[in-house]
Design a protein around this motif. Structure first.
Motif, short mmCIF file in Angstrom:
data_model
loop_
_atom_site.label_atom_id
_atom_site.label_comp_id
_atom_site.label_asym_id
_atom_site.label_seq_id
_atom_site.Cartn_x
_atom_site.Cartn_y
_atom_site.Cartn_z
N ARG A 118 0.82 -1.22 0.00
CA ARG A 118 0.00 0.00 0.00
C ARG A 118 0.85 1.27 0.00
O ARG A 118 0.53 2.25 -0.66
CB ARG A 118 -0.91 0.02 1.23
CG ARG A 118 -2.01 -1.00 1.23
CD ARG A 118 -2.95 -0.77 2.41
NE ARG A 118 -3.93 -1.84 2.56
CZ ARG A 118 -4.89 -1.85 3.47
NH1 ARG A 118 -5.00 -0.82 4.30
NH2 ARG A 118 -5.73 -2.85 3.56
N TYR A 119 1.93 1.24 0.77
CA TYR A 119 2.73 2.45 0.98
C TYR A 119 4.22 2.14 0.74
O TYR A 119 5.01 2.07 1.68
CB TYR A 119 2.53 2.99 2.40
CG TYR A 119 1.08 3.13 2.79
CD1 TYR A 119 0.28 4.12 2.21
CD2 TYR A 119 0.50 2.29 3.75
CE1 TYR A 119 -1.05 4.26 2.58
CE2 TYR A 119 -0.82 2.42 4.11
CZ TYR A 119 -1.60 3.40 3.52
OH TYR A 119 -2.92 3.54 3.87
N PRO A 120 4.61 1.96 -0.50
CA PRO A 120 6.00 1.57 -0.79
C PRO A 120 7.03 2.63 -0.42
O PRO A 120 8.22 2.31 -0.30
CB PRO A 120 5.98 1.32 -2.31
CG PRO A 120 4.82 2.10 -2.82
CD PRO A 120 3.79 2.05 -1.73
N GLY A 121 6.61 3.89 -0.23
CA GLY A 121 7.56 4.94 0.11
C GLY A 121 7.92 4.99 1.58
O GLY A 121 8.83 5.72 1.97
N ILE A 122 7.23 4.21 2.42
CA ILE A 122 7.51 4.21 3.85
C ILE A 122 8.58 3.17 4.17
O ILE A 122 8.44 2.00 3.83
CB ILE A 122 6.24 3.89 4.67
CG1 ILE A 122 5.11 4.86 4.32
CG2 ILE A 122 6.55 3.93 6.16
CD1 ILE A 122 5.37 6.28 4.69
N ARG A 123 9.65 3.61 4.79
CA ARG A 123 10.72 2.70 5.20
C ARG A 123 10.38 2.12 6.57
O ARG A 123 10.03 2.83 7.50
CB ARG A 123 12.05 3.44 5.28
CG ARG A 123 13.22 2.58 5.73
CD ARG A 123 14.52 3.38 5.74
NE ARG A 123 15.60 2.58 6.27
CZ ARG A 123 15.94 2.53 7.55
NH1 ARG A 123 15.26 3.25 8.43
NH2 ARG A 123 16.95 1.78 7.97
N VAL A 124 10.48 0.80 6.68
CA VAL A 124 10.21 0.11 7.94
C VAL A 124 11.50 -0.52 8.46
O VAL A 124 12.15 -1.29 7.75
CB VAL A 124 9.12 -0.98 7.77
CG1 VAL A 124 8.90 -1.73 9.08
CG2 VAL A 124 7.81 -0.36 7.28
N ALA A 125 11.88 -0.17 9.69
CA ALA A 125 13.06 -0.75 10.33
C ALA A 125 12.60 -1.58 11.52
O ALA A 125 11.85 -1.09 12.37
CB ALA A 125 14.01 0.35 10.79
N VAL A 126 13.01 -2.84 11.55
CA VAL A 126 12.63 -3.75 12.64
C VAL A 126 13.85 -4.05 13.49
O VAL A 126 14.86 -4.55 12.99
CB VAL A 126 12.02 -5.05 12.10
CG1 VAL A 126 11.64 -5.97 13.26
CG2 VAL A 126 10.81 -4.77 11.23
N THR A 127 13.75 -3.73 14.78
CA THR A 127 14.80 -4.08 15.74
C THR A 127 14.44 -5.42 16.34
O THR A 127 13.42 -5.56 17.03
CB THR A 127 14.90 -3.01 16.85
OG1 THR A 127 15.22 -1.75 16.26
CG2 THR A 127 15.97 -3.39 17.86
N ASN A 128 15.26 -6.42 16.06
CA ASN A 128 14.97 -7.78 16.50
C ASN A 128 15.53 -8.00 17.90
O ASN A 128 16.75 -7.91 18.11
CB ASN A 128 15.61 -8.77 15.51
CG ASN A 128 15.17 -10.19 15.77
OD1 ASN A 128 15.85 -10.93 16.45
ND2 ASN A 128 14.03 -10.57 15.23
N ALA A 129 14.64 -8.26 18.86
CA ALA A 129 15.08 -8.42 20.25
C ALA A 129 13.99 -9.15 21.04
O ALA A 129 12.81 -9.11 20.67
CB ALA A 129 15.35 -7.06 20.88
N PRO A 130 14.35 -9.83 22.14
CA PRO A 130 13.34 -10.45 22.99
C PRO A 130 12.47 -9.41 23.67
O PRO A 130 12.79 -8.21 23.68
CB PRO A 130 14.16 -11.26 24.00
CG PRO A 130 15.50 -10.62 24.01
CD PRO A 130 15.72 -10.07 22.62
N THR A 131 11.38 -9.86 24.26
CA THR A 131 10.38 -8.96 24.85
C THR A 131 10.96 -7.95 25.84
O THR A 131 10.66 -6.75 25.72
CB THR A 131 9.25 -9.78 25.50
OG1 THR A 131 8.50 -10.42 24.46
CG2 THR A 131 8.32 -8.91 26.33
N PRO A 132 11.78 -8.34 26.82
CA PRO A 132 12.27 -7.34 27.78
C PRO A 132 13.04 -6.20 27.11
O PRO A 132 12.87 -5.03 27.46
CB PRO A 132 13.18 -8.16 28.71
CG PRO A 132 12.67 -9.56 28.61
CD PRO A 132 12.23 -9.71 27.18
N GLU A 133 13.87 -6.53 26.13
CA GLU A 133 14.64 -5.49 25.44
C GLU A 133 13.74 -4.62 24.57
O GLU A 133 13.94 -3.40 24.49
CB GLU A 133 15.73 -6.14 24.58
CG GLU A 133 16.69 -5.15 23.97
CD GLU A 133 17.82 -5.80 23.22
OE1 GLU A 133 18.43 -5.13 22.35
OE2 GLU A 133 18.11 -6.99 23.47
#
Length: 295
Positions: A118-133
């Motif tokens: 839907r929104y190809p111009g939006i950059r998505v960054a995912v920080t991979n970490a367990p729940t507490p972090e």
């Protein structure tokens, strides 16, 4: 000279067009108002900025110097407005998300796929970490929202919403086939080589609490970094693995692993979307969160 910003805007358009009339049309104000703004800026600066020419007006040497710098500022303001409108229209922007391997794979990923379509111009960054972090990152403003698994310690500023139920199970391979289709006392787990996640995770806390409440003490044979590795170790008959059902579903269906049936029901948990009330979300983030509710 911050108080004269509006004068600089008028000066920029007059200098750019070389005409008081053209500048007035561009700014949607009267020509006398344009002339007055130029005179007031000249008075504030103590120098002439324009002189009359055969066609309209032209910049003086002082005016040329000022225009060199004023043009940059006005053009940056205009660019900023344009970028802001694009952001509000979801043509550009950034979203920062916190998620574990599990919540990313079994909840978040399909939504990110649809959002990107839907929104190809939006950059998505995912920080991979367990729940507490992930929760620490949220409260410190490093991410816009997180997708975590219960249980976790809630704080006053964190708003959480259950979005999917999950189930923890114990799985094993053919070496442990004698336990298949039997109802096992929970204490039987103490005699088996167990495979658990390493470190502090919501999954580990949940299982530790459940076993402790039932007076069962486990000393894992293996402690691994990911649930995927737990499944692989169980497939190779290295022990009985404790995982969320989703990780083992494929192998349970084809018979390479089986689920141990216990005489105590392990309480089910949830994936939760968490936001921080202290941090307002952007238009892009709001639309992604809305997408979760469309399904």
């Amino acid at each position: 000279m911050i108080g004269h910003l509006e004068y600089y805007k008028v000066f920029y358009y007059v200098a750019k067009s070389g005409s008081l009339t053209a500048a007035a049309e561009e700014l949607a104000i009267s020509q006398p108002a344009v002339s007055q703004s130029v005179r007031q800026l000249e008075a504030a600066l103590g120098t002439k900025l324009f002189v009359r020419a055969s066609r309209g007006i032209r910049l003086t040497k002082e005016g040329e110097l000022l225009y060199h710098y004023a043009a940059r500022g006005c053009e940056q303001f205009a660019l900023g407005e344009k970028k802001l409108k694009q952001m509000l229209n979801l043509e550009l922007g950034e979203i920062h998300i916190g998620a574990s391997d599990m919540t990313l794979q079994f909840y978040l990923l399909p939504y990110l796929e649809r959002f990107h379509e839907r929104y190809p111009g939006i950059r998505v960054a995912v920080t991979n970490a367990p729940t507490p972090e992930t929760l620490r990152n949220l409260q410190e403003g490093r991410i816009d929202f997180g997708v975590v698994s219960t249980p976790f310690e809630e704080t006053a500023s964190v708003c959480s919403e259950n979005v999917r139920e999950i189930e923890d199970i114990f799985v094993a391979g053919r070496k442990f086939i004698s336990y298949k289709n039997k109802i096992l006392a929970l204490q039987e787990l103490e005699k088996m080589p167990m495979i658990f996640l390493e470190g502090i995770t919501s999954t580990g806390r949940h299982m530790e609490k459940f076993l402790s409440e039932n007076h069962v003490k486990i000393h894992p044979e293996f402690e691994l970094a990911t649930s995927e590795m737990i499944v692989q170790f169980a497939l190779r008959n290295l022990g009985v693995g404790c995982v969320v059902r989703d990780f083992a579903e494929e192998y349970l269906e084809d018979g390479r692993l089986f689920e141990l049936h216990l005489n105590r029901i392990i309480p089910k948990r949830h994936f939760c979307v968490v936001t921080d009330r202290k941090n307002p979300v952007s238009a892009a983030t709001e639309n992604l969160l809305r997408l979760f509710h469309e399904q």
